[in-house]
Design a protein around this motif. Structure first.
Motif, short mmCIF file in Angstrom:
data_model
loop_
_atom_site.label_atom_id
_atom_site.label_comp_id
_atom_site.label_asym_id
_atom_site.label_seq_id
_atom_site.Cartn_x
_atom_site.Cartn_y
_atom_site.Cartn_z
N THR A 135 15.45 -30.75 29.23
CA THR A 135 16.30 -31.46 27.59
C THR A 135 15.06 -31.37 26.97
O THR A 135 15.46 -30.84 25.30
N LEU A 136 13.89 -32.04 26.59
CA LEU A 136 13.25 -31.91 26.16
C LEU A 136 12.39 -30.23 25.30
O LEU A 136 12.42 -30.08 24.17
N PHE A 137 11.47 -29.17 26.87
CA PHE A 137 11.47 -28.03 26.24
C PHE A 137 13.11 -27.50 24.89
O PHE A 137 12.56 -26.95 24.39
N PHE A 138 13.76 -28.07 25.67
CA PHE A 138 15.14 -26.45 24.99
C PHE A 138 14.96 -27.04 23.15
O PHE A 138 15.42 -26.51 22.64
N THR A 139 15.31 -28.73 23.49
CA THR A 139 15.36 -29.57 22.09
C THR A 139 14.73 -28.44 20.89
O THR A 139 14.77 -28.77 20.47
N ILE A 148 8.43 -36.51 20.32
CA ILE A 148 9.23 -36.10 21.54
C ILE A 148 8.61 -35.94 22.63
O ILE A 148 8.56 -35.71 23.61
N SER A 149 7.10 -35.54 21.73
CA SER A 149 6.30 -35.33 22.98
C SER A 149 5.44 -37.26 24.11
O SER A 149 5.33 -36.57 24.88
N SER A 150 6.25 -37.58 22.94
CA SER A 150 6.19 -39.21 23.53
C SER A 150 6.53 -39.48 24.74
O SER A 150 6.38 -39.94 25.78
N PHE A 186 3.60 -30.68 30.24
CA PHE A 186 2.92 -30.64 29.20
C PHE A 186 2.69 -29.43 28.94
O PHE A 186 2.97 -29.22 27.16
N SER A 187 2.29 -28.60 29.82
CA SER A 187 1.91 -27.17 29.45
C SER A 187 3.30 -26.13 29.82
O SER A 187 3.78 -25.45 28.79
N ILE A 188 4.45 -26.77 30.04
CA ILE A 188 5.79 -25.72 30.16
C ILE A 188 6.59 -26.21 28.58
O ILE A 188 6.81 -25.37 28.38
N PHE A 189 6.15 -27.16 28.41
CA PHE A 189 6.58 -28.06 27.10
C PHE A 189 6.00 -27.13 25.95
O PHE A 189 6.81 -26.63 25.74
N TYR A 190 4.74 -27.12 26.30
CA TYR A 190 4.49 -26.08 25.35
C TYR A 190 4.43 -25.17 24.64
O TYR A 190 3.98 -24.19 24.11
N MET A 191 4.66 -24.41 26.52
CA MET A 191 5.48 -22.86 26.86
C MET A 191 6.00 -22.83 25.98
O MET A 191 7.04 -22.11 24.84
N GLY A 192 7.64 -24.10 25.54
CA GLY A 192 8.72 -23.85 25.23
C GLY A 192 8.89 -23.73 23.65
O GLY A 192 8.80 -23.46 22.15
N ILE A 193 7.30 -24.76 22.78
CA ILE A 193 7.46 -24.88 21.78
C ILE A 193 6.78 -22.80 20.84
O ILE A 193 6.77 -22.81 20.40
#
Length: 499
Positions: free
Chosen positions: A30-34, A142-144, A161-168
């Motif tokens: 959810t957070l990755f694609f948002t 969203i990071s929180s 967090f690394s995967i999330f950073y990739m989404g960004i």
């Protein structure tokens, strides 16, 4: 649910489906694609905004002066990062991170819709107000929520967090190519419309999967205001808003509030706000002697980060202008768009971030200290500007190879990967316990301050000042990097055991 003690944290984690997205909690999907779509909308808009401002009206632009457009871009970036302080406070004290993220996304989408309509300069400044506030609500929070998905002892957290950073970065990589092509080839407003659709898709993903995937994550208010505090705070906000509105109205009526005055005000605030933060933290009775020492150690790191971001953020301003005006956009049989160069930064981050992560793990205890990593970041940033002098020696009448821009973006990303991931980590470690909740805001302020300073710096860039402009700023970065390197052991002493 109020507070987030250990019991609460356990309940939050248990409410989130723990498997389902590359071995991570389902909420990461959810957070990755948002965030992917939010960054797509923001970086897509940013890739063409400068050109929209200074292109002639006959080409679909607003016809502003290039110097004015560059200054507006810097102030815009500064306000986006400053507004994160407000977003963090609203989430912490009033409504929690989940609702704050949603409202932020809605405001961002409205901002892009306004830009997509032919409202001219009025539409530009109205949309900026929506996007500044919306990004301030969404970005830090969203990071929180990502952190809420994991137990404190969960080894998957850093990887998450690394995967999330990739989404960004994937959003930032695709946006300039898609939005940039549509905006420059067809119509700027169509490009901004695509950015609005991007944010709509992000909100759709968030709403459709939030309940099932995020559970209780982001639904609690960590430090809620009491009823009495709410009355006091809302009264203060109301009075403050009225005073600001009266001053702005008076400034506009009398002609005292010009764009130059507004820009200078934000530039001054960009320096004053962090200075007040440091003064308050250092002087506070809640700050112990060891913590005071760490606050002092953080000041040179903060200044170094401001210098770094001042160069990095000019990739979307001065280097974007350079791509449009000074670069040969016919390359190896391809016709390039000047907006495409905005994809280079996220492209290099996606390629190089895993290599840097591996390198630091490989070096282990032999890896450079935080001050040394910061100084390396400044060396690379300085070099990224100094290489731009070389093509200028041949004169500014002929168009230059796009490979100079590729090299410049590559060098600044090497610096970014030395400085940026370490920055937030060391900010949280050096912060006094009483101010731990505000440390994320302080790190974001390095970027806000940098862009506030840039609003004045970019006014000096012209084709005939290229060598001096890139030379002075590049050398300043390397000089500050050298000072940091020379005093790195001294700074480490002040850090009191923090690496």
């Amino acid at each position: 649910m109020e507070g987030s003690g250990s019991m609460d944290k356990k309940a939050i984690v248990e409410s989130v489906p723990q498997r389902g997205f590359f071995g991570h909690p389902k909420g990461l999907f959810t957070l990755f694609f948002t965030e992917f779509w939010e960054r797509f909308s923001y970086y897509g808009m940013r890739a063409i905004l400068l050109y929209y401002m200074y292109y002639e009206v006959s080409k679909g632009g607003l016809g502003l002066e290039e110097m004015t457009a560059a200054s507006i871009m810097a102030i815009y970036g500064s306000l986006v990062y400053m507004s994160g302080i407000i977003g963090g406070w609203i989430a912490d004290r009033l409504i929690g991170t989940s609702k704050t993220v949603f409202y932020g996304g809605v405001l961002i989408m409205i901002g892009h819709i306004v830009l997509a309509l032919p409202f001219g300069a009025t539409g530009l400044f109205t949309s900026m107000a929506f996007i500044v506030v919306g990004t301030g609500l969404l970005k830090p929070n969203i990071s929180s929520i990502v952190g809420d998905l994991y137990e404190e002892t969960d080894g998957r957290c850093d990887s998450g967090f690394s995967i999330f950073y990739m989404g960004i970065n994937m959003g930032g990589l695709l946006a300039p190519i898609i939005v940039g092509t549509v905006g420059q080839e067809y119509n700027f407003h169509l490009g901004f419309g695509l950015a609005a659709i991007g944010m709509f898709l992000g909100l759709a993903v968030y709403l459709a999967t939030r309940k099932k995937n995020l559970g209780l994550a982001g639904t609690y208010v960590p430090n809620p205001l009491s009823l009495e505090e709410k009355k006091k705070v809302f009264t203060q906000i109301g009075i403050g808003s009225i005073i600001v509105a009266v001053l702005v109205a008076a400034g506009l009526i009398t002609g005292a509030l010009t764009l130059a005055v507004f820009t200078m005000t934000i530039s001054v605030l960009g320096i004053l706000i962090p200075a007040v933060y440091f003064f308050v933290m250092y002087r506070s009775p809640k700050t112990s002697a060891a913590e005071k020492s760490r606050v002092l150690a953080y000041i040179p790191l903060f200044i170094a980060a401001v210098m770094f971001w001042a160069i990095q953020e000019q990739g979307a301003i001065i280097l974007a202008q350079y791509a449009d005006k000074r670069t040969d956009l016919s390359f190896m049989g391809l016709d390039l768009q000047s907006s495409w160069f905005q994809s280079l930064n996220p492209l290099f981050v996606v390629i190089l971030a895993p290599l840097f992560a591996w390198l630091w793990v490989k070096l282990g205890s032999r890896q450079p200290s935080t001050p040394v990593k910061f100084s390396l970041g400044l060396f690379f940033a300085g070099l990224s500007f100094l290489v731009m002098i070389i093509p200028a020696f041949g004169g500014t009448e002929t168009l230059v190879s796009p490979m100079w821009l590729v090299l410049s973006f590559f060098l600044v990303v090497l610096g970014e990967l030395c400085l940026s991931p370490v920055g937030l980590s060391v900010t949280t470690k050096l912060a006094p316990a009483a101010f731990s909740a505000q440390t994320m805001s302080l790190w974001f302020l390095t970027n806000a301050s940098a862009q506030a300073i840039n609003a004045q710096l970019v006014r000096f860039y012209r084709e005939d000042t290229e060598i001096v402009y890139f030379g002075i700023i590049g050398c300043a970065s390397i000089f500050i990097g050298l000072i940091l390197l020379l005093f790195s052991s001294k700074i480490r002493g002040f850090m009191r055991g923090v690496n």
